[in-house]
Design an enzyme around this catalytic site. Structure first.
Site, short mmCIF file in Angstrom:
data_model
loop_
_atom_site.label_atom_id
_atom_site.label_comp_id
_atom_site.label_asym_id
_atom_site.label_seq_id
_atom_site.Cartn_x
_atom_site.Cartn_y
_atom_site.Cartn_z
CB VAL A 246 17.70 1.21 22.24
CG1 VAL A 246 17.37 1.55 20.80
CG2 VAL A 246 17.32 2.38 23.14
CG HIS A 247 14.93 -4.47 22.99
ND1 HIS A 247 15.14 -4.99 24.25
CD2 HIS A 247 13.74 -3.80 23.05
CE1 HIS A 247 14.12 -4.67 25.03
NE2 HIS A 247 13.26 -3.94 24.33
#
Length: 317
Positions: A246-247
């Site tokens: 979930v950059h």
């Protein structure tokens, strides 16, 4: 001490988690959200940003910015071709009710200029988690911003690999000229979280269960988004679809927990703007004999447990 921030983003699912966490974490004050063309077109990134803020009841202004890269008329490969084999991974509209709150008048680029020229905002961190078009345009229009932005945290780039081509990460590839302009502008404190770091701290289905157990809108909304990411994550065999990075939310977590990232070094960082096979690739040079200025810190690893603790703290009422 509360950290104030602006998020500049192209709101798809991971940006949405970043926005909700920044709006709700007790140690953060989300000043504004600025939107840019990227994961989805500008009209959708703006609507998605408004939707997630409404979902968690956060009164945060949203300003729409650049609808296209600064030089190119479109992505290097147009979106409809790029996403042809996996169109559902980045939905145009996130699965939240349509927004009730309107976008603010005025352009995101001018908002960034006005904000950082105001001495009252000398502490506001800029967290840029989409293509860097808005930031590059603001710096081009007002070069003094390079000295006025106290800290810039970027989600972008990768070291020796990519997620949109063999060489390039999506945000830098979408607008490589913007990325190179921002990194060459002379901003004094730049931290880059490339794919190397964000892939080291993925969220799991078990993490989603834990978020569902919290039960707040931010927690359940994040669980829904992460489950979608896991189910559609590109190139992952079905048997391995148990986690997904979930950059963008990691770039918010680092403001509260600097130790969420590790293996951080000073580099001379540039982005390739002309290569036929390397367009958008990040070059991180730490050669001791190089005379190139070391313009950014790059984190190459991250801790998923600390990341999840950050989200838990943000979403627990």
């Amino acid at each position: 001490m509360t950290t104030r921030l602006i998020i500049d983003c192209d709101t798809g699912s991971d940006d949405a988690v970043a926005i909700m966490a920044a709006a709700l974490h007790p140690d953060l004050e989300l000043v504004a959200v600025t939107t840019v063309n990227g994961n989805v077109p500008l009209v959708n990134t703006t609507e998605n940003s408004l939707r997630v803020l409404d979902h968690v009841g956060a009164d945060v202004p949203v300003y729409a910015g650049a609808p296209r890269p600064i030089v190119r008329p479109d992505f290097p490969i147009p979106r409809h071709i790029l996403n042809g084999n996996n169109p559902e991974f980045q939905k145009l509209d996130l699965d939240f009710p349509p927004s009730r709150t309107p976008v603010r008048e005025g352009n995101a680029v001018q908002f960034l200029i006005d904000t950082y020229l105001d001495d009252a905002n000398s502490d506001v961190v800029l967290v840029a988690v989409g293509p860097l078009t808005n930031v590059a345009l603001a710096l081009a229009a007002e070069p003094r911003l390079a000295e006025r932005i106290p800290r810039l945290v970027i989600m972008g780039g990768s070291i020796g690999w990519g997620n949109v081509t063999a060489a390039a990460e999506f945000n830098f590839w979408v607008d490589p000229e913007a990325a190179e302009a921002v990194l060459s502008a002379g901003i004094r404190d730049v931290l880059i979280l490339p794919l190397d770091a964000t892939h080291a701290a993925p969220l799991s289905l078990a993490d989603c269960d834990a978020l569902d157990a919290i039960g707040s809108p931010g927690a359940t909304g994040t669980s829904m988004l992460v489950r979608h990411r896991i189910g559609f994550y590109p190139d992952a065999p079905d048997a391995e679809k148990l986690t997904a990075p979930v950059h963008d939310a990691l770039c918010v977590a680092v403001l509260v927990h600097p130790d969420v990232v590790s293996d951080v070094g000073d580099y001379a960082v540039h982005v390739e703007t002309t290569g036929e096979r390397t367009l958008g690739a990040m070059l991180a040079d730490d050669r001791g004999w190089s005379t190139d200025r070391r313009n950014a810190r790059v984190a190459k690893c991250a801790d998923a447990h600390i990341f999840m603790r950050f989200l838990t703290d943000a979403f627990t009422p």
